[in-house]
Design a protein around this motif. Structure first.
Motif, PDB file in Angstrom:
ATOM      1  N   ILE A 189       0.516  -1.346  -0.134  1.00 17.28           N
ATOM      2  CA  ILE A 189      -0.032  -0.049  -0.343  1.00 17.28           C
ATOM      3  C   ILE A 189       0.633   1.761  -0.294  1.00 17.28           C
ATOM      4  N   LYS A 190       0.429   2.242  -0.405  1.00 16.65           N
ATOM      5  CA  LYS A 190       0.998   3.870  -0.848  1.00 16.65           C
ATOM      6  C   LYS A 190       0.078   4.524  -0.045  1.00 16.65           C
ATOM      7  N   ILE A 191       1.036   5.333   0.888  1.00 15.44           N
ATOM      8  CA  ILE A 191      -0.305   6.671   1.122  1.00 15.44           C
ATOM      9  C   ILE A 191      -0.023   7.923   0.985  1.00 15.44           C
ATOM     10  N   ASP A 192      -0.450   9.092   0.192  1.00 13.90           N
ATOM     11  CA  ASP A 192      -0.503   9.984   0.261  1.00 13.90           C
ATOM     12  C   ASP A 192      -0.581  10.453   0.751  1.00 13.90           C
ATOM     13  N   LYS A 224       6.265   3.612   6.549  1.00 15.89           N
ATOM     14  CA  LYS A 224       7.842   4.355   6.767  1.00 15.89           C
ATOM     15  C   LYS A 224       7.305   5.182   5.390  1.00 15.89           C
ATOM     16  N   LEU A 225       7.847   6.683   5.422  1.00 14.34           N
ATOM     17  CA  LEU A 225       8.052   7.553   4.850  1.00 14.34           C
ATOM     18  C   LEU A 225       9.267   7.233   3.947  1.00 14.34           C
ATOM     19  N   LEU A 226       8.689   7.361   2.453  1.00 17.27           N
ATOM     20  CA  LEU A 226      10.050   7.311   1.331  1.00 17.27           C
ATOM     21  C   LEU A 226       9.532   7.646   0.473  1.00 17.27           C
ATOM     22  N   ASP A 227      10.773   9.340  -0.362  1.00 16.22           N
ATOM     23  CA  ASP A 227      10.612   9.980  -1.378  1.00 16.22           C
ATOM     24  C   ASP A 227       9.290  11.233  -1.277  1.00 16.22           C
TER      25      ASP A 227
END
Length: 295
Positions: A189-192, A224-227
Motif C-alpha cells: 500500500i502507498k499513502i499520499d 515508512k516515509l519514502l520520497d
C-alpha cells in the motif's frame, strides 16, 4: 358468581403531578408516581434516562425502572443515569416536592450514534463525526451545540477533532476493487498524505476457497516515509486457521500476521485512522496486487 357492579362514588386522589407547557410538573403537598405509559420495560435490560429539573422549590424526586430505583435528586440540573430493570413493568418518577421536569429521553440497551456531515457545496453526505449533540444552533456565522445541557461553541479549539473535551481520531473506510473479477494477491500500500495514518483493518471478500475471507492490519510504526509518500507491505492473514493450536490469542494473531496466508481475494475493504492534534490531509491511497498465478 354472576355480575358484580361496582359503583365509582369518588374521584381518585391526586398524586400531585400534571403536565403544563410540555413539562412534567409536581406540586408539594401530595406524594405519588408519574408513570410513562408509552414504554413497557423488560427485566434485565439497561435503560439510560436523561432529564432536566428546573424551578426546584422543595422535596426530592427519583426514577423507578421496573422496580429499581435511581438516584435521589434535590436541585435543578440535567441528569443522566443508566438503570438495569429489575422486572417487567414501567418507568416512573416518584416525588413529594415542587419542581418541573423537561427534556426527558429514554434509551434502552447500548446507545450508539454519530453526527452525519452534509456538504452544501457538493449537495451530498460526505462523512460523519463521532460525537452526538443534543441540538445544533447557528448564529451570525457561528456554530453552537448543546451537550448534556451545556452549550459548546465549535471551530474555536486548536486541537483537531476535539469535541466536548474528548479527542477523536480521523477515520476513513473504503473499498479497493480494481479489476474486481480477477482473483488477486495483495502485497502493498502507498499513502499520499500530510500526517501519518495507520491501517486498522484490511479485509478480503469471502470466497469458496476462503469462506471467512482474510483479515490483517498495519500499525503506524510499520508504515515508512519514502520520497514524500508512506509505504508498507501488507502483513498476512491474522485469522489463519493453521495457527489455531496457539492458545494465547495475542501470540496467535502476531504469529499469523507474520507467517500466515498471503492476502488473497477479489477486493479489499480498508479502514484507516489518523490520531494527531495537527492539521492533516489524505490525498490518495494506492493498493498493489498481482493476479493469482502470475509473478
Amino acid at each position: 358468581m354472576g355480575i358484580n357492579r361496582i359503583p365509582v362514588t369518588a374521584d381518585l386522589e391526586s398524586t400531585g403531578w400534571s403536565i403544563s407547557n410540555g413539562s412534567l410538573v409536581h406540586k408539594s403537598g401530595k406524594s405519588g408516581f408519574a408513570i410513562n405509559m408509552d414504554l413497557s420495560v423488560v427485566k434485565d435490560i439497561s435503560y439510560t434516562i436523561r432529564y432536566t429539573i428546573k424551578d426546584f422549590v422543595s422535596g426530592e424526586v427519583f426514577i423507578i425502572v421496573g422496580g429499581t430505583g435511581g438516584n435521589i435528586r434535590t436541585s435543578n440540573g440535567t441528569y443522566e443515569e443508566t438503570i438495569l430493570s429489575g422486572s417487567d413493568g414501567s418507568i416512573s418518577f416518584f416525588s413529594s416536592g415542587e419542581f418541573s421536569i423537561t427534556n426527558l429521553s429514554i434509551v434502552s440497551g447500548t446507545a450508539l450514534g454519530e453526527t452525519l456531515v452534509f456538504s452544501e457545496k457538493g449537495l451530498k453526505w460526505v462523512g460523519s463525526y463521532g460525537f452526538v449533540p443534543d441540538e445544533f444552533i447557528r448564529y451570525k456565522g457561528l456554530l453552537f451545540s448543546y451537550h448534556n445541557g451545556a452549550m459548546y461553541e465549535h471551530n474555536i479549539s486548536n486541537i483537531r477533532n476535539e469535541f466536548y473535551g474528548t479527542k477523536y481520531p480521523s477515520k476513513i473506510r473504503f473499498i479497493s476493487n480494481k479489476d474486481y473479477p480477477v482473483n488477486k494477491v495483495f502485497f502493498g500500500i502507498k499513502i499520499d498524505s500530510v500526517g501519518t495514518w495507520q491501517v486498522d483493518l484490511v479485509k478480503t471478500n469471502k470466497t469458496d476457497q476462503f469462506p471467512n475471507g482474510m483479515q490483517s492490519r498495519l500499525p503506524k510504526k510499520n508504515i515508512k516515509l519514502l520520497d514524500g509518500k508512506y509505504w508498507a507491505d501488507f502483513f498476512r492473514d491474522m485469522n489463519d486457521p493453521a495457527f489455531a493450536n496457539i492458545i494465547d490469542e495475542k501470540q496467535r494473531e502476531l504469529t499469523a500476521l507474520n507467517d500466515g496466508r498471503i492476502l488473497q481475494g477479489n477486493y479489499l475493504e480498508i479502514q484507516m485512522s489518523c490520531d494527531t492534534d495537527e492539521e492533516m490531509k489524505l490525498i490518495s491511497v494506492s493498493v498493489y496486487s498481482s493476479e493469482v498465478g502470475r509473478n
